[in-house]
Design a protein around this motif. Structure first.
Motif, mmCIF file in Angstrom:
data_model
loop_
_atom_site.group_PDB
_atom_site.id
_atom_site.type_symbol
_atom_site.label_atom_id
_atom_site.label_comp_id
_atom_site.label_asym_id
_atom_site.label_seq_id
_atom_site.Cartn_x
_atom_site.Cartn_y
_atom_site.Cartn_z
ATOM 1 N N UNK A 79 40.544 35.776 40.380
ATOM 2 C CA UNK A 79 41.608 35.934 39.430
ATOM 3 C C UNK A 79 41.161 36.591 38.171
ATOM 4 N N UNK A 80 40.079 37.208 38.138
ATOM 5 C CA UNK A 80 39.529 37.867 36.911
ATOM 6 C C UNK A 80 40.364 38.959 36.467
ATOM 7 N N UNK A 81 41.027 39.844 37.283
ATOM 8 C CA UNK A 81 42.005 40.727 37.010
ATOM 9 C C UNK A 81 43.467 40.274 36.333
ATOM 10 N N UNK A 82 43.453 38.763 36.323
ATOM 11 C CA UNK A 82 44.726 38.354 35.965
ATOM 12 C C UNK A 82 44.629 37.722 34.549
ATOM 13 N N UNK A 83 43.056 37.498 34.316
ATOM 14 C CA UNK A 83 42.759 36.511 33.109
ATOM 15 C C UNK A 83 42.644 37.464 32.039
ATOM 16 N N UNK A 84 43.588 37.925 31.229
ATOM 17 C CA UNK A 84 43.597 39.204 30.335
ATOM 18 C C UNK A 84 43.885 38.625 28.918
ATOM 19 N N UNK A 136 32.592 30.480 41.101
ATOM 20 C CA UNK A 136 32.177 31.766 41.206
ATOM 21 C C UNK A 136 33.439 32.566 42.122
ATOM 22 N N UNK A 137 33.759 32.105 43.141
ATOM 23 C CA UNK A 137 34.987 32.765 44.068
ATOM 24 C C UNK A 137 36.053 32.653 43.645
ATOM 25 N N UNK A 138 36.586 31.702 43.078
ATOM 26 C CA UNK A 138 37.655 31.541 42.251
ATOM 27 C C UNK A 138 37.931 32.554 41.107
ATOM 28 N N UNK A 139 37.054 32.298 40.224
ATOM 29 C CA UNK A 139 37.071 33.224 39.125
ATOM 30 C C UNK A 139 37.081 34.711 39.372
ATOM 31 N N UNK A 140 36.212 35.230 40.507
ATOM 32 C CA UNK A 140 36.164 36.581 40.638
ATOM 33 C C UNK A 140 37.503 36.883 41.451
ATOM 34 N N UNK A 162 31.870 33.297 31.730
ATOM 35 C CA UNK A 162 32.123 34.585 30.745
ATOM 36 C C UNK A 162 31.565 35.612 31.635
ATOM 37 N N UNK A 163 30.389 35.477 32.185
ATOM 38 C CA UNK A 163 29.624 36.637 32.981
ATOM 39 C C UNK A 163 30.336 37.100 34.097
ATOM 40 N N UNK A 164 31.391 36.159 34.812
ATOM 41 C CA UNK A 164 32.142 36.537 35.881
ATOM 42 C C UNK A 164 33.517 37.047 35.355
ATOM 43 N N UNK A 165 34.100 36.610 34.475
ATOM 44 C CA UNK A 165 35.328 37.136 33.860
ATOM 45 C C UNK A 165 35.279 38.468 33.200
ATOM 46 N N UNK A 166 34.299 38.537 32.199
ATOM 47 C CA UNK A 166 33.759 39.810 31.625
ATOM 48 C C UNK A 166 35.195 39.927 30.747
ATOM 49 N N UNK A 167 35.738 39.149 29.983
ATOM 50 C CA UNK A 167 36.855 39.140 29.200
ATOM 51 C C UNK A 167 36.869 38.186 27.799
ATOM 52 N N UNK A 168 37.001 39.003 26.991
ATOM 53 C CA UNK A 168 36.987 38.313 25.518
ATOM 54 C C UNK A 168 38.149 37.300 25.304
ATOM 55 N N UNK A 169 38.587 36.330 26.571
ATOM 56 C CA UNK A 169 39.761 35.297 26.169
ATOM 57 C C UNK A 169 38.918 33.967 25.676
#
Length: 264
Positions: free
Chosen positions: A82-87, A76-80, A105-112
Motif C-alpha cells: 500500500x506504500x504508493x497509496x500512503x501519500x 512488511x508485506x502489507x505496507x509494501x 517509516x523505512x518501508x513507506x518512505x513517506x513523511x506522513x
C-alpha cells in the motif's frame, strides 16, 4: 464531513475498532472500510453499513486515515503493498504489537504522520486502555487520534520506548485481572456461593474498585485503608495473601512478561 477510515485487517481488534467508532457516533458506517481476505466473517459490520473488501490498496486510496491491524509478521508485506497509496495528507495508525515506527517509516518512505496505538481487548465494549505514541504528527493529528481512541476507552500518550511495557501493563494486564477474578470466584464457591452468583459479585466488585481509583484519583492504599478495620477479616485475608506472596508474585509476573517481550 468526517474522515474516511480504512482498517487493514478485520480480525478481532480491527473489527472491534470499526464497531466502536460506529456505535459511539465517531464515524458514519459508510466512512469506514475494513479489509480482510475472508470478508464472510464481517457480516455484523456489513449489517451496520460498514464497507468491507479484500483490496487493501483500494481501501487506502479512498481513505484519510489508515489503521493497520494485521499480524506482526504481515506488516512488511502489507505496507509494501500500500506504500504508493500512503501519500501526504493521510495518516497511519498501527495497532500491531512490536513493530516500531522506524520500521514502518523505512518501508513507506513517506513523511506522513505515523502513530502506534496499543489498546486492549476491552476495546470491544468501549473500555480499552490505549497507549499512543507518534512521529511527524501535528497537534491536530494527535488530537484526532486521541479523540478516536477516547471513544473506545481511556487514552494516555507515552514515549515509544515504553510501548512494550504498555503491552504488558494494559494488554497482558487484562489477563492478570481476569485470573484474579477467577480465583476470587473459586474462593466464593468454596465459602458457599454458586458459580454464577460468585462470578457476578467478583466481577462487579473489581469493576467498582477500579472505578473508585479512576473517578476519585486516589491511591489504592487509601481505598484499602477504608475497608481494613482493626482485627477485621479484611486485613486478616490481605496479610495471609501477602504471606503467600500475592504482591511479589504479581510483580514478578509483570517483569517476567516484560522480559519475554523485550527479548523476543
Amino acid at each position: 464531513m468526517g474522515k474516511k477510515i480504512a482498517i487493514i485487517g478485520g480480525g478481532n481488534l480491527g473489527a472491534a475498532i470499526a464497531e466502536g467508532l460506529v456505535d459511539t457516533g465517531f464515524s458514519e458506517a459508510s466512512d469506514i472500510t475494513v479489509t480482510k481476505r475472508n470478508i464472510s466473517t464481517l457480516k455484523g459490520l456489513q449489517q451496520k453499513g460498514v464497507i468491507t473488501g479484500t483490496d487493501n490498496s483500494e481501501a487506502v486510496r479512498g481513505a484519510d486515515v489508515v489503521v493497520l491491524a494485521v499480524k506482526p509478521f504481515q506488516v512488511a508485506e502489507v505496507l509494501a503493498g500500500i506504500k504508493n497509496e500512503v501519500i501526504q495528507g493521510k495518516l497511519l495508525i498501527s495497532v500491531v504489537t512490536g513493530v516500531l515506527i522506524s520500521e514502518m517509516d523505512g518501508i513507506l518512505q513517506s513523511p506522513i504522520p505515523l502513530f502506534r496505538a496499543m489498546p486492549n481487548t476491552a476495546i470491544a465494549i468501549g473500555e480499552s486502555m490505549t497507549c499512543i505514541c507518534s512521529r511527524n504528527a501535528s497537534a491536530e493529528d494527535v488530537s484526532f487520534v486521541n479523540d478516536l481512541f477516547s471513544r473506545l476507552g481511556k487514552v494516555v500518550t507515552i514515549d515509544e520506548k515504553l510501548m512494550e511495557a504498555a503491552t504488558i501493563l494494559a494488554a497482558c494486564g487484562t489477563a492478570y485481572a481476569l485470573r484474579y477474578i477467577r480465583a476470587n470466584i473459586q474462593g466464593g464457591i468454596e465459602i458457599g456461593f454458586d458459580a454464577a452468583t460468585a462470578s457476578l459479585i467478583a466481577a462487579q466488585t473489581v469493576k467498582g474498585a477500579a472505578d473508585l481509583l479512576l473517578r476519585k484519583g486516589t491511591h489504592p492504599e487509601q481505598e484499602i485503608d477504608k475497608v481494613t478495620t482493626p482485627k477485621g477479616c479484611t486485613i486478616a485475608g490481605l496479610n495471609e495473601m501477602e504471606h503467600q506472596g500475592f504482591s511479589s508474585s504479581l510483580i514478578r509476573g509483570v517483569v517476567t512478561s516484560y522480559r519475554k517481550i523485550a527479548r523476543d
